[in-house]
Design an enzyme around this catalytic site. Sequence first.
Site, PDB file in Angstrom:
ATOM      1  N   GLY A 213      68.870  49.769  42.126  1.00 19.94           N
ATOM      2  CA  GLY A 213      67.696  49.118  41.572  1.00 19.94           C
ATOM      3  C   GLY A 213      67.841  48.751  40.118  1.00 19.94           C
TER       4      GLY A 213
ATOM      5  N   THR B 187      71.979  55.736  41.114  1.00 26.63           N
ATOM      6  CA  THR B 187      71.321  56.802  40.378  1.00 26.63           C
ATOM      7  C   THR B 187      71.451  58.134  41.095  1.00 26.63           C
ATOM      8  OG1 THR B 187      69.735  55.203  39.520  1.00 26.63           O
ATOM      9  CG2 THR B 187      69.154  57.529  39.337  1.00 26.63           C
TER      10      THR B 187
ATOM     11  N   ASN C  48      63.133  55.027  49.384  1.00 18.46           N
ATOM     12  CA  ASN C  48      63.494  53.632  49.621  1.00 18.46           C
ATOM     13  C   ASN C  48      64.821  53.497  50.350  1.00 18.46           C
ATOM     14  OD1 ASN C  48      64.721  54.646  47.204  1.00 18.46           O
ATOM     15  ND2 ASN C  48      65.388  52.584  46.739  1.00 18.46           N
TER      16      ASN C  48
ATOM     17  N   ASP D 157      73.911  54.247  46.669  1.00 19.28           N
ATOM     18  CA  ASP D 157      72.998  54.094  45.555  1.00 19.28           C
ATOM     19  C   ASP D 157      73.722  54.544  44.289  1.00 19.28           C
ATOM     20  OD1 ASP D 157      70.678  53.610  44.169  1.00 19.28           O
ATOM     21  OD2 ASP D 157      69.753  55.523  44.663  1.00 19.28           O
TER      22      ASP D 157
END
Length: 1087
Positions: free
Chosen positions: A674, A399, A760, A397
């Site tokens: 995202g 972030t 998520n 990911d």
Amino acid sequence: MSPPATTPATTPTAVQQQQQQQEHHFFLFSQSHLAEFFSTSLTDGLTPQAAEAFLARDGPNRLQDGGGGVSVLAILGGQVCNAMVLVLFMAFAVSLGIKSWIEAGVIFGVIVANVVVGFIQEYSSAKTMDSLRSLASPTALVIRSGKALTIASVSVVVGDLVEVKTGDVIPADLRLIETMNFETDEALLTGESLPVAKDANASWEKERNGEKGEWDPRDVGVGDRVNMAFTSSMVTKGRAKGIVVAVGMNTEIGAIARSLGGGDTRLRTVRRDDAGHAPFYRYVSAWALTAGDAIGDFLGLTTGTPLQRTLAKLAVLLFFIALVFAFIVFASNGFKTDREIILYAVATGLSMIPASLVVVLTITLAGGTRAMVARNVIVRKLDSLEALGAVTDICSDKTGTLTQGKMVVRAAWVPALGSVMVGPTNEPFNPTIGELRHSPYSPAEVASAADGSGSTVGEKGSGEVIPNPLDGGWVGRQGKELENFLNIASLCNLAKVERKEEEGWVARGDPTECAIQVMAHRFGWGRERWTKGESPAWVQLSEYPFDSSVKRMTTLYSRTKDEKKFVFTKGAVERILSICTHIQSSSGLEEMSESMEKTVLANVEALAEQGLRVLALAMKSWPATEVGDATRDDVESQLTLLGLVGLYDPPRPETQGAVRQCHNAGIQVHMLTGDHQATARAIALQVGILPRNTKSLSKEVLDAMVMTAAQFDRLSDDEVDQMPCLPLVVARCAPNTKVRMVEALHRRKAFCAMTGDGVNDAPSLKRADIGIAMGMAGSDVAKDASDLVLTDDNFASILNAVEEGRRMFDNIQKFILHLLAQNVIQALVLLIGLAFKDRNGLSVFPLAPVEILWVIMITSSFPAMGIGAQRADENVLRRKPHSMKMGVFTWEILADMAVYGLIGAGLCLANFTLVVWGFNDGNLGVDSNNTIGDGSITVFRARSATFATLTWLSLFMAFEVTDLRRSYFRKVPKTPHPWTQFARDAWENQFLLWSCVAGFLSVFPIIYIPGLNEIVMKHAPITWEWALVFISSLIFIVASEAWKLAKRVYYRRQAKKEEASRDGADGLAIFDQWRTLSVSPDQTITV
């Protein structure tokens, strides 16, 4: 929905409640319908009696995630039920059966040590992880019967009226009924790094009425339901009220947590035909396969990491080899069942079982766990540590993992002045660090120069360092334009930046405003400087807060010295441009013409291409004397644009180096985020996930490197498998997209590590081979699904884990080689020794059973532990991941095992033969396996020489295998101490050194202590035979060094061939696969 009865008959299951929530789609409910549905009040909330009834029906508001402590029995069962321990149990039982108490005691001690050490380490790791769990929301403010109550979040029930404000954690899923500048950070749920503005009055009436075509409420994603607030998300701005619509496992986070519990069944399904029928034999087949799976799970043959499965299969294989050896022993002695023959059969079988392997492996991994804690990594599952060395792909990911998870101003454009750039920093809230540079050119001009259209700009685009910006002197020398720009940044801002003694620099407020306020502080222009004190320079008169409909914020200030009033505004560029009539340029005040607007938008585009979020700053003087008479439309009109700011979530300074080291180590890094595609691409370029040298890559290839989740999800599994390479960046990523990426990697036989911090990420964390969660910002669900937890949330710590994993795997290979090569020596000596028979026709053993057990358990175990603690090789991160197909047993390890085994066995048998036949008459005596009576003294002395030779060769081999290819005497090729480097290397691993010294010296008392030598060990004191032992040791060292020299020559030639095959391709080898990638025009990945 009226308050429920408390009888069990009326209590729906959790699944039914979840289905009910999905069917009702509470985000579509009107407020009055919502209150009627839950029998609650929009002003007074539930009654205490109704709340108690709901609590009795639904249970506490917590995730039923299987937590709640550590299962002692489960951990103990896992340590006992593995193939290697079961083999030891069998040997223990046989030893007891023939009343060989000494041998049985030794084997039982090994079993106890293995189980106890493994249990302690696994239990400690589990308790450490359990201590990291924290409640997502410890308290909540609810209104019941019109009274505000602060209650434990676990007591919140559906229908409760909840109030939340900035800094609160949402205690349950809420349907909002009132919002005031309300925003929540939903990064844990959706992966979106920016807060989401909420609107209690959001409506989907047009969609429901069919005005926009066919519409399904399920198409509205969680992140788009702006009238909902979800449990565990953080309130970053404003306040709100909401009705609880779901608690515990019925929340959105609970749905994800529940999904983690499925898919693990080992029950084989019955194959049926199209009509749903199945013949009887298919039921039998399914039962048999299920039983086989259960046995495989019990023995560890089908579960665990590749190394665990390999060692479990090795244990089973060696068990059958031991049975064959036992059969050979009985066959060579006429299938007699004397006690000594049975014991010798057990010893011969144990000679091929590395009995200390389990305990050495557990201790080595436990030591690695402690080393990982020191490097900011907590190992939740002990068996995952060695598997890190096999990782070929990391799906990360963005972030908070690759980036700092905090907004920071990266660049600002002041048309009257030029551009200001902020250098990288590891402390986004600290305005005293990070280099500031000024360039007279705009971002668009610098970008144009980068394309080759402005060489002068290109030379000066990087700008000059701003000296001492904090004292404000540089700002004063630039003129009023920069001061006005900083006034907007500082005063049209609610964030507070301050330095605390214990915490250092901290910021409170909206992340975007915090970043802009930090930028103002960098120039000594912080808000407190102008608005605090007895006579502040500026006094705030009014505020028009940020509103999602206008996407602007405005403040009205009065300057104390002349009482002039000014309007300061910031917001989205398009919303600011629409209310600006002028722009402050280097030529003075100019009208906002169409060409000037294009110039502004060109600079916006230039900043956006760097992955920056761009905001505009504007102002005007306010002539009105009565502030209260002005409307927002009046205030926010006819403004002058002062400039732009570009913000982004900065990569950690160490991320780029960590990504490069991953590439050097043959590990491909994928970013699954995202964020928007432009931001993801820019960050990926900056940290090195995407190559900067793209001259040899086509446009189609570049487009295939970066995809959106929508593009990737449109592909079927077959189309994904046909792609020569999987994308390096997937933007706007959904949870299912991450799972599909992991599954695609698995189909390509890749060993995948997934990193993430949000809920998520949890499904993909569980499905990945190694799941790595964040300890600071990570959710409980993500941690529960992970194998490793990073305590500092830093991507660079993943590299530490990989390095430690590779060190562990290398050391495991080395001590397995050491133990099994010694097993080969012992087995060959014992099997060939069966040919030495006395006058009664019984085999005379070159090594007595107790001698074998001594070498296996005492001489080998401690040096093997020392090998397990060996430091990492210098090139541990400059080679490819080890082969998943071969595991620890590579062809090199197998060849080493055979060579060292043959050399050692030959020397041991040579010494036994020389003592008996070379320097004596070859008389093997009578009953030489038990007594030193009739003519057996020669055999007993030969056994002593063989035992001493085997012991010392084992110890010297421990030093030799610490490096599989380099000479032990030149492990550091360019050492300044060529004659003493081997001694320095030995001293560096003192556990190995002293265990070998102790083993070397232990031979003497074992041989010379009366009683112990002739009665227990079945050998006698020796004198001149020591010369054979010393000569054999020297021959072994020379032969081992010659073998490693031959390997070095071979691998150097192989490396030259591989280097030539690359044909001089530039750049990192990790990107070479993309250079030959051709995308056909009809492929859907072509953008």
